[in-house]
Design a protein around this motif. Structure first.
Motif, PDB file in Angstrom:
ATOM      1  N   GLU A 179      10.070  85.383   2.081  1.00 37.64           N
ATOM      2  CA  GLU A 179      10.953  84.568   2.124  1.00 37.64           C
ATOM      3  C   GLU A 179      11.019  83.560   0.541  1.00 37.64           C
ATOM      4  OE1 GLU A 179      11.412  83.203   6.240  1.00 37.64           O
ATOM      5  OE2 GLU A 179      12.207  85.123   6.330  1.00 37.64           O
ATOM      6  N   ILE A 180       9.636  82.874   0.279  1.00 40.31           N
ATOM      7  CA  ILE A 180       9.721  81.627   0.269  1.00 40.31           C
ATOM      8  C   ILE A 180       9.678  82.420  -1.573  1.00 40.31           C
ATOM      9  CG2 ILE A 180       8.215  80.001  -0.966  1.00 40.31           C
ATOM     10  CD1 ILE A 180       6.564  80.024   2.099  1.00 40.31           C
ATOM     11  N   CYS A 181       9.944  83.342  -1.929  1.00 38.09           N
ATOM     12  CA  CYS A 181       9.387  84.216  -3.420  1.00 38.09           C
ATOM     13  C   CYS A 181      10.372  84.539  -3.633  1.00 38.09           C
ATOM     14  CB  CYS A 181       9.034  85.399  -3.503  1.00 38.09           C
ATOM     15  SG  CYS A 181       6.915  84.962  -3.359  1.00 38.09           S
ATOM     16  N   ASN A 225       1.642  68.239  -0.539  1.00 37.66           N
ATOM     17  CA  ASN A 225       2.981  68.332  -1.573  1.00 37.66           C
ATOM     18  C   ASN A 225       3.527  69.630  -1.303  1.00 37.66           C
ATOM     19  OD1 ASN A 225       2.897  66.294  -3.337  1.00 37.66           O
ATOM     20  ND2 ASN A 225       0.800  67.255  -4.807  1.00 37.66           N
ATOM     21  N   HIS A 226       3.220  70.444  -0.182  1.00 43.11           N
ATOM     22  CA  HIS A 226       3.707  71.850  -0.138  1.00 43.11           C
ATOM     23  C   HIS A 226       4.900  71.420   0.921  1.00 43.11           C
ATOM     24  CE1 HIS A 226       0.439  75.304  -1.609  1.00 43.11           C
ATOM     25  NE2 HIS A 226       0.836  73.668  -2.140  1.00 43.11           N
ATOM     26  N   LEU A 227       4.231  70.603   1.919  1.00 40.34           N
ATOM     27  CA  LEU A 227       5.325  69.955   2.733  1.00 40.34           C
ATOM     28  C   LEU A 227       6.270  69.473   1.984  1.00 40.34           C
ATOM     29  CD1 LEU A 227       2.494  69.082   5.551  1.00 40.34           C
ATOM     30  CD2 LEU A 227       4.252  71.022   5.787  1.00 40.34           C
ATOM     31  N   LYS A 228       6.016  69.221   1.105  1.00 36.69           N
ATOM     32  CA  LYS A 228       7.674  68.630   0.279  1.00 36.69           C
ATOM     33  C   LYS A 228       8.308  69.654  -0.350  1.00 36.69           C
ATOM     34  CE  LYS A 228       5.580  64.479  -0.666  1.00 36.69           C
ATOM     35  NZ  LYS A 228       5.048  62.736  -1.801  1.00 36.69           N
ATOM     36  N   PHE A 229       7.494  70.349  -0.596  1.00 35.05           N
ATOM     37  CA  PHE A 229       8.181  71.292  -1.055  1.00 35.05           C
ATOM     38  C   PHE A 229       9.125  71.795  -0.294  1.00 35.05           C
ATOM     39  CE2 PHE A 229       8.605  75.837  -3.167  1.00 35.05           C
ATOM     40  CZ  PHE A 229       9.722  75.141  -4.676  1.00 35.05           C
ATOM     41  N   ILE A 230       8.536  72.975   0.441  1.00 34.03           N
ATOM     42  CA  ILE A 230       9.706  73.310   2.000  1.00 34.03           C
ATOM     43  C   ILE A 230      10.350  72.641   2.679  1.00 34.03           C
ATOM     44  CG2 ILE A 230       8.638  75.066   4.105  1.00 34.03           C
ATOM     45  CD1 ILE A 230       5.898  75.102   3.130  1.00 34.03           C
ATOM     46  N   GLN A 235       9.398  76.741   8.416  1.00 29.94           N
ATOM     47  CA  GLN A 235       8.137  77.237   7.713  1.00 29.94           C
ATOM     48  C   GLN A 235       7.100  76.038   7.137  1.00 29.94           C
ATOM     49  OE1 GLN A 235      10.290  78.499   4.134  1.00 29.94           O
ATOM     50  NE2 GLN A 235      10.922  80.570   4.344  1.00 29.94           N
ATOM     51  N   ARG A 236       7.750  75.039   7.013  1.00 30.74           N
ATOM     52  CA  ARG A 236       7.096  73.335   7.780  1.00 30.74           C
ATOM     53  C   ARG A 236       6.437  74.113   8.881  1.00 30.74           C
ATOM     54  NH1 ARG A 236       8.416  69.153   4.068  1.00 30.74           N
ATOM     55  NH2 ARG A 236       8.099  68.066   6.475  1.00 30.74           N
TER      56      ARG A 236
END
Length: 254
Positions: A179-181, A225-230, A235-236
């Motif tokens: 899903e993220i992809c 940074n990952h959490l900011k992007f998601i 998903q978070r």
């Protein structure tokens, strides 16, 4: 030659039938299911039956049905002289206690209709109510697999829960990764070599030592940074939950 009646039409039943049909040590006397349209996988290979009041005699009756149907289906076999087994990892052998001889024949694997799997290396976990049936059920297991073991109900339940973690939950992680992809225009197939290598490492390392990633090494910048992007809330939440679990095992909390 071991005579078998196979009951069921789902993933486990279909894969089990294909394996039984290939061995010279077993004769499938009948495949039994309520819906004739769901029995087509065994057409021209074994006698088919939808009448639970007309079940032939056999050495072993394999109930490859859903967990919540085991007790109900077993009622039809309580007067049979053969050994009645179910294929569930999560269900007690006692669900069959009204049968004269009963046990468990649990192939520890994930099955999908349309995808044939070799049973040769699949662990088959066995349990029987009567010690006199050990040789029979073991012979049936060994006709299919090189990995046959007797384990009790509690051990099997633990294995089944562990299987949910390593298979069902892991596959859901694949779904989330896809899903993220897709949401970001990236080809999911680029992750396939990583997925395969992650599993292959377990041939030589225990999971604890095979763990890698930002949570394991305490890389707070990457984690945040990952959490900011998601953007997806679920998903978070899952990312945070799993990262915290990894950090509790290997280091500090996120």
């Amino acid at each position: 030659m071991i005579s078998v009646v196979l009951v069921g039409t789902g993933n486990v039943a279909q894969n089990l039938f294909q394996a039984l049909d290939k061995t010279a040590h077993v004769k499938v006397e009948q495949v039994l299911g309520r819906n004739p349209e769901h029995l087509t996988f065994a057409i021209d290979k074994a006698p088919l039956n939808t009448n639970f009041d007309n079940i032939p005699n056999a050495d072993v009756y394999i109930l490859a049905v859903s967990d919540n149907a085991i007790a109900t289906v077993a009622e039809k076999f309580k007067n049979k002289k053969g050994l009645v087994v179910h294929t569930s990892g999560a269900t007690s052998m006692q669900e069959l206690k009204d049968c004269d001889r009963y046990g468990v024949f649990y192939p520890l694997q994930t099955f999908t209709i349309g995808k044939t799997i070799s049973f040769q290396d699949i662990p088959i976990c066995l349990e029987v109510s009567n010690i006199n049936d050990r040789q029979l059920v073991q012979s049936l297991g060994k006709s299919l697999s090189n990995n046959v073991q007797f384990i009790n109900t509690e051990e099997r339940r633990a294995l089944h829960i562990a299987a949910v973690f390593v298979n069902n939950f892991t596959n859901y992680m694949y779904t989330m990764g896809e899903e993220i992809c897709m949401d970001n225009g990236v080809d999911f197939s680029l992750l396939l070599p990583l997925i395969k290598e992650t599993a292959a490492k377990l041939d030589n390392l225990p999971p604890l030592l095979a763990q890698t990633g930002p949570a394991k090494r305490g890389d707070q910048n990457t984690l945040h940074n990952h959490l900011k992007f998601i953007k997806n809330k679920q998903q978070r939440e899952i990312y945070t939950l799993l990262s915290n679990a990894i950090k509790r095992t290997h280091g500090e909390k996120l």
